[in-house]
Design an enzyme around this catalytic site. Structure first.
Site, PDB file in Angstrom:
ATOM      1  N   ASP A 103      -3.993  -1.655  -0.800  1.00 13.27           N
ATOM      2  CA  ASP A 103      -5.060  -2.080   0.117  1.00 13.27           C
ATOM      3  C   ASP A 103      -6.452  -1.678  -0.368  1.00 13.27           C
ATOM      4  O   ASP A 103      -7.415  -2.429  -0.220  1.00 13.27           O
ATOM      5  CB  ASP A 103      -4.816  -1.567   1.546  1.00 13.27           C
ATOM      6  N   SER A 118       0.802  -1.235   0.000  1.00 13.49           N
ATOM      7  CA  SER A 118       0.000   0.000   0.000  1.00 13.49           C
ATOM      8  C   SER A 118       0.830   1.278   0.000  1.00 13.49           C
ATOM      9  O   SER A 118       0.812   2.060   0.955  1.00 13.49           O
ATOM     10  CB  SER A 118      -0.956  -0.036   1.179  1.00 13.49           C
ATOM     11  N   ARG A 133       7.164   6.351  -4.490  1.00 14.55           N
ATOM     12  CA  ARG A 133       7.739   6.931  -3.274  1.00 14.55           C
ATOM     13  C   ARG A 133       7.112   6.258  -2.071  1.00 14.55           C
ATOM     14  O   ARG A 133       6.058   5.633  -2.175  1.00 14.55           O
ATOM     15  CB  ARG A 133       7.509   8.448  -3.227  1.00 14.55           C
TER      16      ARG A 133
HETATM   17 MG    MG Z   1      -4.193  -2.059   6.138  1.00 12.98          MG
END
Ligand code: MG
Ligand code: ADP
Length: 505
Positions: free
Chosen positions: A231, A178, A193
């Site tokens: 996510d 994520s 990044r």
């Molecule tokens: Mg999470």
């Protein structure tokens, strides 16, 4: 004692009494002034954090405009609007055992998911959760991925031994990572990044899946990475698997992000994009959204300047679990510095990130008469000596202002997405032709500890959604929590995109 002496004594007593009174009154005046100062700080905060419904609507509009700009050209907006290469969502036909790894915040999770071949038929799923050691967040990519691969290997071995189903090969993995990634295929992508306090320089610009695949090989675990998602995409996949009215997913955890299902034609920056089903999931990376309508305070500016990524992730820094406690700490510190209501300023109160959002939530939701939880956290975490109950109430108010602002901005963000795709009762922004304006049931999948565990945050968010949309439209918008969605969803995306998948039709 002669009369004269009695008079002198009486005068002396009177003078002393008057002096004591002057000191007492002086103290009282000073106290009142001090109290006025701390109250003033809170009043000013409240004013600066104002999020009336007009401002929220402006923000929703601004987000929808930025979404269009980000889809029109690369770099057209602070919103990256990243293409995920996920062009199909799990429809229930997926069958078999898939693994997932969820990395991207405070904890990481290893999962095994057994799919039954029908919508909503997850026969079983197992999750193992571990905190990410802090030092690994700023170490090297090899150290981080070796740690994760070793944990995944031990999870897989335990699970397969327990189930009596030890495999040598053929395992497939959905990897939830994520952070902003430029997707090069559904199963690979380059890290743009870091965010949320991670800073491993050697990883930026490299292929995330390749790094994990190499670590898996080093650990001797035979497993193929079939999907690389973040996510929000995982959460969307699980939401859609359960309910095909799901159009978007939002994360409120350590960080915040959102993704949604976009029509292929609307993605102007990739003309000629080939997708199997005419859609593509777009990862907004909405943590970096910025607008002059966002109510910014001096605390936000300071927090940003002190962060490892100044001027980036502006929206995230006002909304997500990583930052809310820190903003509250900054306000309490100023209250302590500008008055002596807290006594000598304790050094703990000056320590960045010492007040974590769950602690802030516990103060905010303290229902005891004497606000004993506020008192406990002030003294145990911030080393503030016992303070007057009135001051505890003010501290609670600070938590309320910061969380209310966060939740209302989050709600404006959700409405922005609905606006973009024409699900908020009006014609979608950017569409030329007339559109069906009847309101369809619209589901937004939600995941994250901030939303799930912080009741006040959740309630303020729902309240603001209703305020912005109006009751009639808000009735059709369902926020659906998908527990462990980011991980299970990655396994589902892996299954939907697996070349070896056993589909039931
Ligand atoms: Mg999470
Ligand atoms: P991630 O996967 O991003 O690490 P999670 O979804 O597990 O995030 O959520 C963890 C975050 O949620 C924590 O960092 C914290 O900020 C927030 N959080 C967890 N529990 C609570 C709580 N009880 N009150 C407020 N915030 C919470």
């Amino acid at each position: 004692m002669g009369r004269k002496w009695r008079e002198v004594a009486a005068i002396a007593v009177a003078v002393t009494f008057a002096a004591v009174s002057v000191v007492t009154v002086g103290k009282r005046v000073r106290k009142r002034r001090e109290w006025g100062r701390v109250e003033g700080i809170v009043r000013e905060l409240e004013k600066e954090c104002e999020t009336d419904v007009g401002r929220l609507r402006q923000l929703a509009d601004a987000l929808a405009v930025e979404m269009n700009a980000g889809l029109a050209s690369e770099g057209g907006s602070k919103l990256k609007m990243l293409l995920t290469d996920v062009d199909r969502l799990p429809d229930g036909s997926e069958k078999g055992i898939y693994y997932a790894l969820d990395l991207g915040g405070t904890n990481f999770r290893a999962l095994q998911v057994h799919l039954g071949g029908q919508r909503s038929s997850i026969l079983s799923h197992d999750v193992e959760r571990q905190p990410i050691p802090r030092h690994l967040m700023t170490s090297t990519s090899e150290e981080l991925f070796d740690f994760v691969a070793a944990a995944l290997k031990s999870f897989v071995e335990n699970k397969e031994t327990c189930d009596g189903d030890v495999r040598d090969s053929g395992r497939e993995l959905g990897f939830t990572f994520s952070f902003p990634v430029n997707q090069t295929s559904v199963s690979s992508g380059i890290l743009i990044r870091w965010t949320k306090g991670f800073a491993i320089e050697d990883m930026v610009g490299k292929d995330v899946s390749e790094s994990l695949q190499l670590a898996l090989r080093r650990k001797g675990l035979d497993m193929r990475i079939v999907a690389l998602v973040n996510d929000s995409v995982g959460t969307l996949a699980l939401g859609y698997y359960h309910d095909p009215d799901t159009v978007a997913a939002v994360i409120f955890g350590t960080g915040t992000n959102a993704c949604y299902i976009e029509r292929r034609e609307a993605i102007i920056k990739c003309q000629g994009l080939n997708t199997s089903f005419g859609i593509m999931v777009v990862n907004m990376e909405w943590g970096s959204f910025w607008s002059s309508h966002l109510p910014r305070t001096s605390y936000d500016i300071e927090l940003d300047l002190d962060s490892p990524n100044p001027t980036e992730q502006g929206f995230e820094k006002m909304i997500s679990g990583m930052y809310l406690g820190e903003i509250a700490r900054k306000v309490i510190l100023r209250m302590a510095q500008e008055s002596d209501s807290f006594g000598v300023v304790p050094s703990k109160l000056s320590t960045p990130f010492i007040l974590r959002t769950p602690m802030m939530a516990a103060m905010h939701e303290d229902e005891s008469q004497s606000l004993s939880e506020v008192d406990r956290i002030l003294s145990e975490i911030l080393e503030v000596p016992e303070v007057h109950p009135r001051l505890r109430k003010l501290v609670m108010k600070v938590c309320d202002i910061i969380t209310r602002r966060a939740a209302r901005l989050a709600a404006a963000g959700i409405v922005g997405i609905l606006k973009k795709i024409g699900r908020e009762g009006e014609r979608p922004l950017g569409s030329r032709s007339g559109h069906d304006t009847t309101m369809r049931r619209t589901v937004v999948a939600v995941e994250g500890g901030l939303y799930v565990s912080y009741t006040m945050f959740r309630e303020y968010l729902h309240e603001a959604l209703e305020e912005i949309l109006g009751e009639d439209i808000a009735r059709h918008v369902v926020l659906q929590v998908t527990e462990d969605g980011s991980g299970i969803g990655a396994a589902l995306v892996a299954a939907a995109h697996s070349s070896t998948a056993v589909h039931t039709r």
